[in-house]
Design a protein around this motif. Structure first.
Motif, short mmCIF file in Angstrom:
data_model
loop_
_atom_site.label_atom_id
_atom_site.label_comp_id
_atom_site.label_asym_id
_atom_site.label_seq_id
_atom_site.Cartn_x
_atom_site.Cartn_y
_atom_site.Cartn_z
N UNK A 33 0.50 3.63 -18.47
CA UNK A 33 0.39 4.56 -17.37
C UNK A 33 -1.06 4.81 -16.96
N UNK A 42 3.06 6.19 -7.15
CA UNK A 42 2.12 6.37 -8.25
C UNK A 42 2.51 7.53 -9.15
N UNK A 78 0.83 -1.20 0.00
CA UNK A 78 0.00 0.00 0.00
C UNK A 78 0.86 1.26 0.00
N UNK A 98 0.01 13.63 -12.01
CA UNK A 98 -0.31 13.40 -10.61
C UNK A 98 -0.79 14.67 -9.94
N UNK A 99 0.03 15.69 -9.94
CA UNK A 99 -0.33 16.81 -9.10
C UNK A 99 -0.08 18.12 -9.81
N UNK A 103 -0.01 16.54 -19.16
CA UNK A 103 0.21 15.36 -18.34
C UNK A 103 1.70 15.10 -18.11
N UNK A 114 5.50 15.80 -16.84
CA UNK A 114 6.12 16.47 -15.71
C UNK A 114 7.17 17.45 -16.22
N UNK A 123 3.91 1.50 -0.93
CA UNK A 123 4.64 1.59 -2.19
C UNK A 123 3.76 2.14 -3.31
N UNK A 124 2.52 1.63 -3.37
CA UNK A 124 1.61 2.07 -4.42
C UNK A 124 1.37 3.57 -4.31
N UNK A 125 1.14 4.02 -3.09
CA UNK A 125 0.81 5.44 -2.93
C UNK A 125 2.02 6.33 -3.17
N UNK A 132 -9.71 10.28 -16.59
CA UNK A 132 -8.58 9.36 -16.80
C UNK A 132 -7.53 9.53 -15.70
N UNK A 133 -7.45 10.74 -15.14
CA UNK A 133 -6.38 11.00 -14.18
C UNK A 133 -6.92 11.42 -12.82
N UNK A 134 -8.26 11.43 -12.62
CA UNK A 134 -8.87 11.90 -11.38
C UNK A 134 -8.31 13.27 -11.01
N UNK A 192 1.09 9.41 -26.25
CA UNK A 192 1.70 9.18 -24.94
C UNK A 192 2.92 8.28 -25.08
N UNK A 246 -2.68 16.67 -3.61
CA UNK A 246 -1.90 17.91 -3.47
C UNK A 246 -2.82 19.12 -3.48
N UNK A 269 4.53 6.62 -12.13
CA UNK A 269 3.96 5.76 -13.17
C UNK A 269 2.72 6.38 -13.79
N UNK A 270 2.15 7.34 -13.12
CA UNK A 270 0.87 7.85 -13.52
C UNK A 270 1.05 9.27 -14.01
N UNK A 271 0.58 9.57 -15.21
CA UNK A 271 0.75 10.93 -15.69
C UNK A 271 -0.14 11.88 -14.91
N UNK A 315 -4.86 10.83 -5.98
CA UNK A 315 -4.32 11.66 -7.06
C UNK A 315 -4.55 13.16 -6.87
#
Lengths: 265, 238, 259, 265
Positions: C2, B23, B16, B30-31, B90, B92, B18-20, B132-134, C166, C73, B26-28, C70
């Motif tokens: 991703x 992320x 858990x 994020x923030x 998306x 970084x 690690x996933x958080x 797609x990215x929440x 992507x 932040x 791995x996830x476009x 997600x």
């Protein structure tokens, strides 16, 4: 249906003439392989034959009737001749496999039910019925390639032109693709493929078209691929069974491992 | 040499964590600090901003539909433009502070595709980001479209047009278009939050939100401007 | 690979449920989330949707938690900003902490708590829709709602091209990184600018090639395809109705009790 | 420099574990070929070895020293190990060839003169010195592939990892690429390539890594590719010289046409 080209010339402003008076014949029952170096004009020739590229000269004819590059003429032509490009991402526009394959049939004006039937048939022939509801972007490269072929097959064309159908596939993927092609032939479709793989060309094809310097030579595949001068001029390579036969001084032209073994024993 | 066996077993709680924590790698997307998250705006504000954005979006859709009716082939091109905007937002971006940040990309879009088209494309991009990215939200979509799809592109395009008239070099035009579009997006967002939570007054609250988000957004706007300069230099050399 | 939310949506057992049914659940919950008293209303929403997601929609709990994290932040920055007041505290408020013009009061913390709850619950609702409904289904729903076909075609093509681009972006970026393009801010900005240019060029190139590929398939104007027909699910609709009624009832009762 | 991986695991949430405890060794002087089906994780493995992909477990080590995935550690690693991916279009991001190849050297902090020298050397080794001032988008596919390799070579790595360097090339293009690779080896670079072409793998490689089901088997190339069980499990195909040798009951393992002919005569 016999698909022919005569005196075909084509080119792009940036590269000059790519095809310079080409005549070829794609006859039902033949398995034609199209060979040539990168940039020799294979893809352009396929484009002309399918109607996607308008030649600067010469004619493309289906059963002797010249193709008209009008909307009407092209629509008729596309019902009978379909081209599948090398990169499936250039043809798959829908994120849903089934929806993508249904595009052609619906464009033909078929009803939703008929289209659904065509989609199921095409996916079946390609051996990918299980992918119908999957996302295009989740598929492997080999699966995408078969979906792109299914999109063309759903139009029920007489002629299917495939640009590098086995490129980038692993050996199992190549076998699956060849098996699907065999099913399509059994279903009455005439297949023509462009390929860089001379060993595959020899073992699969019956007739070959070698494009070099803007011209094309057509003939039996074993004969053309065994012709050292032609092969060199076209930047190709002699397939290993023919090379072996020549080096051993055989008069026969074996097409694959089995024929080589038969000759040896 | 042969097959090697053995793999560490990871407990669920370690998994858990690690996933958080991973992320983001791995996830476009994020923030980013600029999209108002779901649930942040009271109902009247959510509705109000949707109503305010609607005419621009409808106009954008009409402009787009007219364009593709005349040139059907533009459908694919416009889709590619929208996909480019999404991808850019998306990715970084390099940052001074070390926190990860993303460009808004609306300045470049406004110059390349004009603000009305951007109003439509940004709406789709924001919807994709939400689903797609929440990232952003559905009830806050109107507010986010207003800041990122309308204010940003128009300010960016305005800066570009004004500097062009003044015959400023292309680099200067692009820098200010990109940087100001980014800044405008973040200032409008701060204003939207201040209006929703005017504590004690809208002015004071705006100063507060603007200051807090400025920590990340001002350097980001400068970097986005610089990125824009490189982007247009490369495009011009092709 | 991703886009894990998208990947989950394509394999979701809830894909079989009509988009309209899911939309009713999600929009109804979103509206009630903003209307019912935040505590305990939003916790209830979050808990209910989490159970629905994991037990019924079979969402991997790790993905569920990661997706909820997600927007973290923004949510944290926003909520902390709301808790912090600028200027003289309003009369009648209970100051907890103050420093110059800055103050934290019981009321501002309560407001921040409310927003935190609403944001958590709302994110649950949006993520539930996202992990159970692929974008193509939403585009089809948009067409049925009467959004002009060209606009929906563009949205659908955008979705498809997104994944192609992507891949390009990730490849360009790793090729740049391999050749040390992201060492130091100056080089990073230059590399990132040429990455953006590379993606844009690739977008143009891809669109031109796809346009040609499509015209070979007989593309003239609209991109007509078959659509998925998914019947309404009475069970799902009944459950949704019960859930929304319960939320509304608790909300009303709660506001009576808690003021 | 010896490049090794031990107990390597890697994966994506959506696809599960792609690599599941992999150990491989890339030693100087070896020509290692990496084989496996589409999606077997070859590219992920190359990514881990080059530092581009962070494994979820296990280590990658250069001369026994484990790679740290910090900025510093990666920078050091990338000076010594370079990866060239299959599709050149996404790896060439500058407007002209010279500019693109100079990207790495300039990032190493070399002076313009030194960078120019590196560019000239890299283009020379790849046999494309004449392309130095051309625009990248005007190149043929085969030329682009060689430019992409040149970009990595300009970093003067000890190890060069090539993902499908010959895929999509015509027979002449394959020969040019292999000639360039031979020049790089003569220059002291250790080459590892992933390929689908089992015949090429057999004739070119000395050591093979076969990836299947998340695991890897490493051994002499002729031994692994002659192992029918392994080849089937890995969705590969036995190369024709080995198949021929088996069918004829030979005890030797010929690697190409010449060795087959020598055996036959």
């Amino acid at each position: 249906m016999i698909l022919q080209a005569e005196g075909l010339t084509a080119g792009y402003r940036s590269r000059g003439r790519v095809l310079d008076g080409i005549g070829v014949t794609l006859a039902p029952g033949e398995r034609t392989v199209l060979l040539g170096a990168n940039g020799s004009g294979k893809t352009t020739l396929l484009g002309c034959l399918s109607g996607a590229v308008v030649p600067t000269g010469g004619v493309v004819a289906a059963d002797g009737i010249p193709l008209q590059h009008t909307r009407r003429g092209l629509t008729d032509h596309r019902r009978r001749v379909q081209l599948v490009l090398q990169d499936p991402d250039d043809q798959l526009f829908s994120a849903d496999v089934g929806q993508d394959v249904s595009f052609g049939p619906l464009n033909l004006g078929l009803s939703e039910d008929e289209a659904r039937e065509r989609v199921a048939e095409a996916l079946d022939l390609l051996g990918i019925a299980h992918l119908g509801e999957r996302a295009t972007h989740q598929l492997s490269y080999g699966e995408k390639k078969r979906v792109a072929v299914a999109g063309a097959v759903a139009m029920r064309p007489d002629h299917l032109l495939l640009d590098e159908p086995t490129a980038g596939l692993d050996p199992d993927g190549v076998e699956d693709m060849l098996a699907a092609i065999a099913r399509l032939e059994a279903h009455g479709t005439t297949i023509t493929m462009a390929t860089h793989d001379v060993d595959l060309a020899l073992s699969w094809g019956t007739s070959a078209i070698v494009v070099t310097g803007g011209r094309a030579v057509q003939g039996p595949v074993a004969e053309l691929l065994g012709d050292a001068d032609l092969v060199t001029a076209a930047h190709l390579r002699i397939p290993w069974p023919l090379e072996l036969a020549t080096r051993l001084g055989w008069s026969t032209r074996p097409r694959d491992l089995d024929e080589v073994l038969r000759q040896l024993s | 040499m042969g097959i090697r066996h053995g793999r560490a077993t990871v407990s669920q709680s370690q998994e858990l964590v690690r996933v958080i924590t991973t992320i983001g790698t791995r996830h476009p997307g994020k923030d980013s600090a600029v999209h108002i998250a779901e649930g942040f705006l009271p109902v009247p504000h959510a509705v109000g901003w949707a109503v305010a954005a609607a005419p621009f979006v409808v106009h954008g859709v009409r402009a787009t539909v007219r364009q593709v009716r005349e040139h059907p082939e533009d459908r694919v091109l416009l889709a590619a433009a929208g996909a480019f905007t999404f991808i850019l937002s998306a990715l970084k971006m390099p940052s001074v502070t070390g926190s990860s940040s993303h460009p808004t990309g609306t300045g470049a879009g406004a110059i390349l595709f004009r603000p009305p088209v951007m109003a439509f494309l940004s709406t789709v991009v924001l919807l994709f980001q939400a689903l797609l990215l929440a990232h952003g939200g559905l009830t806050t979509l109107g507010a986010n479209v207003f800041s990122m799809g309308i204010a940003g592109p128009w300010v960016g395009y305005g800066a570009y047009a004004a500097l062009r008239r003044l015959r400023a070099p292309l680099e200067v035009q692009v820098f200010f278009a990109m940087a100001l579009a980014d800044l405008a997006t973040y200032l409008v967002t701060s204003f939207q939050l201040a209006l929703a939570y005017p504590d004690p007054s809208v002015g004071a609250a705006f100063a507060k939100f603007a200051t807090i988000f400025a920590l990340t957004q001002v350097p980001l706007a400068v970097i986005e401007g610089l990125v824009g300069v490189v982007l247009f230099r490369v495009l011009r050399s092709i | 690979m991703a886009f894990s939310i998208d990947a989950a949506a394509w394999g979701s057992p809830w894909r079989r449920i009509a988009v309209a049914d899911k939309a009713l659940l999600v929009t109804g919950t979103l509206v009630l989330d903003l209307l019912v008293p935040a505590w305990p209303g939003t916790l209830l929403v979050a808990a209910g949707l989490t159970i629905a997601a994991i037990a019924s929609a079979r969402v991997d709990w790790r993905l569920w938690l990661a997706a909820l994290a997600l927007p973290l932040t923004f949510v944290l920055t926003g909520v902390l900003s709301i808790a912090l007041q600028v200027g003289p505290p309003a009369p009648g408020s209970t100051p907890w902490w103050s420093w110059g013009p800055l103050a934290v009061t019981a009321e501002s913390v309560a407001r921040a708590g409310t927003v935190l709850g609403r944001s958590l619950a709302g994110t649950c609702a949006v993520v539930l829709l996202a992990v159970s409904t692929p974008m193509v289904d939403l585009v089809d729903a948009g067409r049925r709602l009467g959004v002009p076909a060209p606009a929906m075609d563009i949205a659908a093509l955008m979705y498809r091209l997104l994944f192609v681009l992507w891949e390009s972006a990730v490849t360009i970026r790793s090729a740049q990184a391999a050749r040390l393009g992201y060492v130091g801010l100056r080089r990073s900005v230059r590399s990132f600018g040429s990455l953006a240019a590379g993606v844009l060029v690739s977008a143009w190139d891809r669109s031109r090639r796809l346009e040609q590929g499509l015209s070979g398939r007989g593309y003239t104007d609209d991109l007509r395809t078959l659509r998925h027909v998914r019947p309404h699910s009475p069970v799902f609709l009944a459950a949704t109705g019960a859930w929304l009624l319960a939320l509304a009832a608790i909300g009303t009762y709660g506001s009576g009790v808690l003021g």
